[in-house]
Design a protein around this motif. Structure first.
Motif, PDB file in Angstrom:
ATOM      1  N   ALA A   1      67.931  83.117 -75.095  1.00 23.88           N
ATOM      2  CA  ALA A   1      66.801  83.279 -76.008  1.00 23.88           C
ATOM      3  C   ALA A   1      66.467  81.903 -76.572  1.00 23.88           C
ATOM      4  CB  ALA A   1      67.139  84.254 -77.126  1.00 23.88           C
ATOM      5  N   LEU A   2      65.187  81.547 -76.540  1.00 18.71           N
ATOM      6  CA  LEU A   2      64.739  80.251 -77.040  1.00 18.71           C
ATOM      7  C   LEU A   2      63.493  80.480 -77.897  1.00 18.71           C
ATOM      8  CD1 LEU A   2      64.711  77.116 -77.076  1.00 18.71           C
ATOM      9  CD2 LEU A   2      63.325  77.231 -74.977  1.00 18.71           C
ATOM     10  N   VAL A   3      63.510  79.952 -79.128  1.00 17.15           N
ATOM     11  CA  VAL A   3      62.369  80.045 -80.036  1.00 17.15           C
ATOM     12  C   VAL A   3      62.022  78.634 -80.484  1.00 17.15           C
ATOM     13  CG1 VAL A   3      61.495  80.954 -82.208  1.00 17.15           C
ATOM     14  CG2 VAL A   3      63.061  82.337 -80.828  1.00 17.15           C
ATOM     15  N   LEU A   4      60.775  78.232 -80.257  1.00 18.06           N
ATOM     16  CA  LEU A   4      60.265  76.949 -80.725  1.00 18.06           C
ATOM     17  C   LEU A   4      59.233  77.199 -81.812  1.00 18.06           C
ATOM     18  CD1 LEU A   4      59.756  74.952 -77.390  1.00 18.06           C
ATOM     19  CD2 LEU A   4      61.770  75.056 -78.863  1.00 18.06           C
ATOM     20  N   ALA A   5      59.424  76.550 -82.978  1.00 14.47           N
ATOM     21  CA  ALA A   5      58.510  76.726 -84.115  1.00 14.47           C
ATOM     22  C   ALA A   5      58.029  75.355 -84.573  1.00 14.47           C
ATOM     23  CB  ALA A   5      59.225  77.457 -85.249  1.00 14.47           C
ATOM     24  N   ARG A   6      56.712  75.106 -84.492  1.00 14.31           N
ATOM     25  CA  ARG A   6      56.135  73.857 -84.991  1.00 14.31           C
ATOM     26  C   ARG A   6      55.652  74.096 -86.423  1.00 14.31           C
ATOM     27  NH1 ARG A   6      52.787  72.426 -81.045  1.00 14.31           N
ATOM     28  NH2 ARG A   6      54.063  70.709 -80.256  1.00 14.31           N
ATOM     29  N   THR A   7      56.143  73.288 -87.337  1.00 16.40           N
ATOM     30  CA  THR A   7      55.889  73.520 -88.757  1.00 16.40           C
ATOM     31  C   THR A   7      54.478  73.098 -89.159  1.00 16.40           C
ATOM     32  OG1 THR A   7      56.744  71.345 -89.383  1.00 16.40           O
ATOM     33  CG2 THR A   7      58.325  73.161 -89.257  1.00 16.40           C
ATOM     34  N   ARG A   8      53.957  73.845 -90.111  1.00 20.20           N
ATOM     35  CA  ARG A   8      52.701  73.509 -90.749  1.00 20.20           C
ATOM     36  C   ARG A   8      52.961  73.316 -92.248  1.00 20.20           C
ATOM     37  NH1 ARG A   8      49.629  78.432 -87.756  1.00 20.20           N
ATOM     38  NH2 ARG A   8      49.136  77.399 -85.769  1.00 20.20           N
ATOM     39  N   ALA A   9      52.023  72.700 -92.941  1.00 16.85           N
ATOM     40  CA  ALA A   9      52.172  72.466 -94.386  1.00 16.85           C
ATOM     41  C   ALA A   9      50.929  72.945 -95.112  1.00 16.85           C
ATOM     42  CB  ALA A   9      52.420  70.983 -94.670  1.00 16.85           C
ATOM     43  N   LEU A  10      51.138  73.554 -96.274  1.00 20.39           N
ATOM     44  CA  LEU A  10      50.034  73.948 -97.150  1.00 20.39           C
ATOM     45  C   LEU A  10      49.908  72.877 -98.228  1.00 20.39           C
ATOM     46  CD1 LEU A  10      50.694  77.793 -97.531  1.00 20.39           C
ATOM     47  CD2 LEU A  10      49.066  76.644 -96.039  1.00 20.39           C
ATOM     48  N   GLY A  11      48.874  72.055 -98.131  1.00 28.59           N
ATOM     49  CA  GLY A  11      48.706  70.936 -99.056  1.00 28.59           C
ATOM     50  C   GLY A  11      48.140  71.374-100.399  1.00 28.59           C
ATOM     51  N   ALA A  12      47.824  70.372-101.246  1.00 29.72           N
ATOM     52  CA  ALA A  12      47.332  70.633-102.600  1.00 29.72           C
ATOM     53  C   ALA A  12      45.993  71.347-102.584  1.00 29.72           C
ATOM     54  CB  ALA A  12      47.224  69.314-103.360  1.00 29.72           C
ATOM     55  N   ASP A  13      45.216  71.218-101.525  1.00 31.28           N
ATOM     56  CA  ASP A  13      43.919  71.895-101.470  1.00 31.28           C
ATOM     57  C   ASP A  13      44.051  73.394-101.264  1.00 31.28           C
ATOM     58  OD1 ASP A  13      44.987  71.418 -98.940  1.00 31.28           O
ATOM     59  OD2 ASP A  13      43.005  71.572 -97.987  1.00 31.28           O
ATOM     60  N   ARG A  14      45.252  73.850-100.980  1.00 35.78           N
ATOM     61  CA  ARG A  14      45.444  75.286-100.747  1.00 35.78           C
ATOM     62  C   ARG A  14      46.463  75.895-101.705  1.00 35.78           C
ATOM     63  NH1 ARG A  14      45.884  76.324 -94.379  1.00 35.78           N
ATOM     64  NH2 ARG A  14      45.392  78.427 -95.149  1.00 35.78           N
ATOM     65  N   VAL A  15      46.981  75.083-102.618  1.00 34.23           N
ATOM     66  CA  VAL A  15      47.970  75.576-103.588  1.00 34.23           C
ATOM     67  C   VAL A  15      47.573  75.079-104.978  1.00 34.23           C
ATOM     68  CG1 VAL A  15      50.385  75.625-104.257  1.00 34.23           C
ATOM     69  CG2 VAL A  15      49.768  75.517-101.834  1.00 34.23           C
ATOM     70  N   ALA A  16      47.571  75.973-105.930  1.00 28.62           N
ATOM     71  CA  ALA A  16      47.288  75.607-107.342  1.00 28.62           C
ATOM     72  C   ALA A  16      48.435  76.135-108.201  1.00 28.62           C
ATOM     73  CB  ALA A  16      45.954  76.196-107.788  1.00 28.62           C
ATOM     74  N   THR A  17      48.930  75.264-109.111  1.00 24.40           N
ATOM     75  CA  THR A  17      50.090  75.620-109.929  1.00 24.40           C
ATOM     76  C   THR A  17      49.796  75.293-111.405  1.00 24.40           C
ATOM     77  OG1 THR A  17      51.523  75.066-108.069  1.00 24.40           O
ATOM     78  CG2 THR A  17      52.564  75.289-110.221  1.00 24.40           C
ATOM     79  N   TRP A  18      50.210  76.210-112.296  1.00 27.27           N
ATOM     80  CA  TRP A  18      50.067  76.010-113.737  1.00 27.27           C
ATOM     81  C   TRP A  18      51.372  76.352-114.444  1.00 27.27           C
ATOM     82  CZ3 TRP A  18      46.506  78.703-110.789  1.00 27.27           C
ATOM     83  CH2 TRP A  18      45.240  78.124-110.631  1.00 27.27           C
ATOM     84  N   ASP A  19      51.789  75.496-115.330  1.00 23.53           N
ATOM     85  CA  ASP A  19      52.906  75.816-116.227  1.00 23.53           C
ATOM     86  C   ASP A  19      52.354  76.591-117.411  1.00 23.53           C
ATOM     87  OD1 ASP A  19      54.818  74.511-114.657  1.00 23.53           O
ATOM     88  OD2 ASP A  19      54.342  72.565-115.569  1.00 23.53           O
ATOM     89  N   VAL A  20      52.985  77.701-117.741  1.00 21.89           N
ATOM     90  CA  VAL A  20      52.470  78.602-118.777  1.00 21.89           C
ATOM     91  C   VAL A  20      53.410  78.578-119.982  1.00 21.89           C
ATOM     92  CG1 VAL A  20      51.747  80.952-119.322  1.00 21.89           C
ATOM     93  CG2 VAL A  20      51.462  80.057-116.992  1.00 21.89           C
ATOM     94  N   PRO A  21      52.949  78.148-121.137  1.00 22.96           N
ATOM     95  CA  PRO A  21      53.781  78.251-122.341  1.00 22.96           C
ATOM     96  C   PRO A  21      54.036  79.723-122.664  1.00 22.96           C
ATOM     97  CG  PRO A  21      51.961  76.705-122.658  1.00 22.96           C
ATOM     98  CD  PRO A  21      51.690  77.442-121.376  1.00 22.96           C
ATOM     99  N   PRO A  22      55.195  80.040-123.268  1.00 22.32           N
ATOM    100  CA  PRO A  22      55.518  81.441-123.562  1.00 22.32           C
ATOM    101  C   PRO A  22      54.746  81.970-124.778  1.00 22.32           C
ATOM    102  CG  PRO A  22      57.290  80.013-124.293  1.00 22.32           C
ATOM    103  CD  PRO A  22      56.312  79.122-123.608  1.00 22.32           C
ATOM    104  N   ASP A  23      53.449  81.908-124.730  1.00 20.38           N
ATOM    105  CA  ASP A  23      52.586  82.338-125.838  1.00 20.38           C
ATOM    106  C   ASP A  23      51.567  83.316-125.279  1.00 20.38           C
ATOM    107  OD1 ASP A  23      50.910  82.695-127.933  1.00 20.38           O
ATOM    108  OD2 ASP A  23      50.381  80.570-128.160  1.00 20.38           O
ATOM    109  N   PRO A  24      51.476  84.545-125.844  1.00 16.34           N
ATOM    110  CA  PRO A  24      50.522  85.525-125.317  1.00 16.34           C
ATOM    111  C   PRO A  24      49.100  85.011-125.299  1.00 16.34           C
ATOM    112  CG  PRO A  24      52.067  86.579-126.792  1.00 16.34           C
ATOM    113  CD  PRO A  24      52.330  85.105-126.908  1.00 16.34           C
ATOM    114  N   ALA A  25      48.786  84.075-126.160  1.00 19.02           N
ATOM    115  CA  ALA A  25      47.428  83.550-126.174  1.00 19.02           C
ATOM    116  C   ALA A  25      47.100  82.763-124.917  1.00 19.02           C
ATOM    117  CB  ALA A  25      47.230  82.673-127.415  1.00 19.02           C
TER     118      ALA A  25
END
Length: 787
Positions: free
Chosen positions: A652-676
């Motif tokens: 059995a042989l499996v070849l996987a070529r990696t891809r990357a999801l750059g900043a144009d496809r990922v958005a991240t926010w740090d959320v303070p623990p405040d309901p507001a």
């Protein structure tokens, strides 16, 4: 009286039996030989009429006749028949004065009769190789009378065949050396239709003085014993020569190679159709039977005796020998004058392509069923044309024994083919038929079943989409071959998929898988896994972080080929095989640049040959570094470079070529623990969707973000983070430092909470949670709008 001598026939010459009679028939002389012959001493006979010695029914004048056979009365009363010769004695005037009567010894008469009536060929030659005497058996073989041979030189009576020259050479050897010779010769005779095996003995004949006078010869026909030995040798050869491969057709061909030309001038093997498939044996029809030709052979160039081509079928009428042999379960012998033989030959010639020279010279056939373990598989037909002898009872017994041995080999090949087909079908049903869509890696794979007689093994692979755009890559190997290994492989693949859905890290997944195998073995339901042994490699690739995390249970490490062409095996610590226990599994992490190729494989790819594993791994890495247009092409190139034509183990042989999801496809926010902050991050998510052109997904996304962030602030622990990923689906993830995972429940009428996750589950494709090193992540996927 003279002593006994040997004559040219090798018999002891007797002491002479002589009686002298006067003119009146009275005994006047009586020899010692006469006393030995009749038992009467001379004193009792001399002076008495010779007629007193005759048997009662013999005429008185017999003793005075020239010669003949007379009957005497022995002294003890029994009757003696002897051949006598009478010589008349005369005086000077020619007047008869008496008679001399001589008689042959009874021993001499018996020896002569033994020579003449012997069943074996016997003859006597002088020292110049001329015939002196031959018995009746020799005359029958030579087809001439004794009178036509006596005095003739041996080479003048035979041809120039090698065996005649050998006979003459041995004859001269005995005449020159005086030493006996014994040898075997495969030779013919004018009255025989074929050559026979003769055991020939030659010995010197000497006279009373010890002088060599002639050569005696006896030839015993050992042909039947010879053919019996040949049949036994063929059976012994069949044990080693038939069934060398677990292939039905090749086994039939090996049987033909053994039969032609030593037993038959033409032979064929026809099998019932089900033998070549995977079906269970049906009941044998009572009447006509349809058979498929799988092998045939002939002594004639071009095989003109074949009325069927290989692979063709024919329906044999019930009265013909092949159908009878199948129906009766025994060999059926038929000769040229049998009605069924005539019908078989006519039927065969009617379907022979282009007419049949085959019918010329065909004089005997035997049809024998192929029976194995109580099951009828087909029939073998043997025909004689140039071979002069008809098939007989001994040949039928031999054919049945040989067919029985060949049938067992055919049945073994059939059973193996059926089990292999079943195992292969089972394995294909358990392996992925089509890899799921995901964006983390581009995948190509190959699976090659074992080409040896061991059968299909338990190698397997899988590609499992995970949350957050990640993907799980799995390859495993169950030691052993056959249906049991395939079934075990299916159980392990299902277990890995189940554990992967829980989003466990690779080392924890293998730990749970190892525990599962151990528990199954303890209660007996998974005992075969522990007995056979199994290995597994599980890797998780995250296209956002571009990190590969992997762990192995007794499995070879994967190879990584970087975009710059660098290739190496990933350094990692492989734990023990599954079910062994005792040592923990360790995870290894590695960051990969986009476009790297990860090669996962089973050990059949590198340890099939006698070279060390380092050498085999080096050859694999060289093959992986070779340029290729696509991953599929690279798969094929690797297999061609490192594998033989018939791999000795599954691969059995499996070849996987990696891809990357750059900043144009990922958005991240740090959320303070405040309901507001819930409204703030909800607005930020809406704006990001608009930037991605996904405004249509804003309503559901706002609800999901509000619910997941609110739960993290209320029940989780900081730090809290929101992440949106635009992949094949829109992924919303909320992480916090708490390890407590939420669960879906139905809220009661007066409950203030418990409805948020239910809404998330109904509005998204799927949702779930996974444990991380710093806590947990709650995620939800929703399809992208058509735009």
């Amino acid at each position: 009286m003279r002593r006994a001598n040997r004559n040219i026939l090798g018999y002891m010459e007797p002491v002479a039996a002589v009686a002298v009679l006067d003119a009146l028939g009275r005994v006047t002389g009586w020899s010692e030989g006469a006393r030995l012959l009749t038992g009467h001493p001379a004193g009792d006979v001399v002076g008495r009429p010779a007629a007193d010695l005759l048997a009662a029914d013999v005429a008185d004048g017999t003793l005075t006749e020239r010669s003949g056979t007379i009957a005497l009365r022995h002294r003890d009363g029994h009757r003696i028949e002897v051949a006598v010769t009478t010589c008349t004695l005369t005086d000077a005037d020619g007047t008869p004065t008496g008679y001399v009567v001589t008689a042959d010894s009874p021993d001499y008469t018996l020896a002569a009769q033994a020579f003449e009536q012997a069943s074996m060929s016997m003859s006597v030659f002088d020292l110049e190789q001329r015939y002196l005497r031959v018995n009746e058996a020799a005359c029958r073989l030579l087809g001439v009378s004794e009178a036509a041979l006596n005095g003739r030189f041996f080479p003048d009576t035979v041809g120039e065949a090698d065996y005649h020259q050998g006979f003459l050479r041995h004859l001269r050897e005995v005449a020159e050396t005086g030493r006996p010779v014994r040898y075997e010769s495969f030779a013919g005779a004018p009255a025989l239709n074929r050559e026979h095996l003769w055991s020939v003995e030659m010995w010197p004949l000497r006279d009373g003085c010890g002088e060599l006078t002639a050569v005696g010869i006896a030839a015993f026909d050992n042909t039947e014993q010879y053919w019996a030995r040949r049949r036994l040798a063929l059976l012994n050869e069949a044990s080693a020569g038939i069934g060398t491969t677990l292939d039905v057709v090749r086994t039939a061909e090996e049987m033909i190679e053994l039969l032609v030309p030593r037993y038959a001038d033409f032979a064929s093997v026809d099998l019932l159709d089900w033998v070549l498939g995977a079906e269970e044996p049906p009941a044998l029809p009572d009447g006509a039977v349809e058979l498929r030709r799988v092998a045939h052979g002939s002594t004639r160039p071009g095989n003109p005796g074949a009325a069927l081509r290989i692979g063709e079928t024919h329906v044999y009428p019930p009265n013909l020998p092949p159908a009878r042999a199948l129906r009766e379960g025994r060999a059926v012998v038929s000769q040229a004058d049998d009605p069924e033989f005539v019908a078989w030959l006519a039927e065969r010639n009617a379907r022979s392509p282009g007419g049949s020279p085959y019918r010329l010279g065909v004089h005997s056939m035997v049809a024998v069923p192929l029976l194995a373990r109580g099951t009828t598989l087909g029939v073998a037909v043997c025909v004689r044309m140039a071979h002069p002898d008809d098939y007989g009872p001994d040949d039928a017994v031999f054919a049945e024994e040989l067919a029985s041995r060949a049938a067992v080999c055919v049945d073994n090949a059939r059973r193996f083919a059926r089990e292999r087909s079943t195992a292969l079908a089972l394995q294909h049903s358990l392996l992925p038929r089509g890899l799921p869509k995901q964006a983390a890696v581009e995948v190509a794979h190959r699976y090659l079943p074992c080409g040896s007689v061991a059968g299909i093994g338990g190698d397997w692979f899988d590609v499992i989409p995970l949350s957050g755009g990640r993907v799980g890559l799995v390859v495993g190997d169950v030691v052993g071959h056959g249906i049991q290994s395939s079934a075990t492989m299916g159980r392990l693949r299902t277990a890995v998929r189940t554990l992967a859905d829980v989003d466990l890290p690779p080392d924890e997944l293998l730990t749970h898988l190892d525990d599962l195998v151990t528990h199954l073995a303890a209660d007996g339901s998974g005992e075969e896994i522990a007995e056979l042994g199994a290995t597994c490699l599980y890797a998780v690739y995250d296209p956002v972080s571009r990190r590969l995390c992997l762990a192995a249970a007794g499995h070879p490490p994967p190879a990584v080929i970087l975009p710059d062409g660098t290739a190496e095996l990933v350094p990692m610590t492989a734990g023990p095989p599954l079910g062994v226990g005792g040592l923990p599994f360790e995870a290894t992490e590695r960051e990969l640049p986009e476009g790297s190729v990860v090669a996962l494989f089973t050990d059949g790819l590198i340890d099939y040959r006698e070279q060390d594993l380092d050498g085999a791994s080096g050859e694999l890495l060289r093959a992986l570094r070779a340029p290729a247009d696509s991953l599929d092409t690279l798969c094929d190139n690797v297999l061609k470079a490192v594998l033989p034509d018939q791999p000795c183990d599954d691969v059995a042989l499996v070849l996987a070529r990696t891809r990357a999801l750059g900043a144009d496809r990922v958005a991240t926010w740090d959320v303070p623990p405040d309901p507001a902050q819930v409204a703030v991050v909800r607005q930020a998510a809406t704006e990001q969707l608009a930037a991605w052109g996904l405004a249509e997904a804003s309503f559901v996304t706002e609800l999901v973000v509000s619910e997941l962030v609110t739960n993290a602030i209320r029940y989780g622990e900081p730090p809290i983070q929101l992440r949106l990923i635009r992949d094949r689906a829109l992924i919303c993830e909320v992480s916090d430092a708490s390890s407590t995972s939420p669960h879906l429940r139905r809220a009661h009428a007066y409950d203030e909470g418990g409805r948020g996750l239910l809404l998330v589950a109904q509005l998204t494709q799927r949702w779930g949670s996974r444990q991380t090193a710093g806590g947990k992540t709650i995620w939800a996927d929703q399809p992208l709008p058509d735009t």
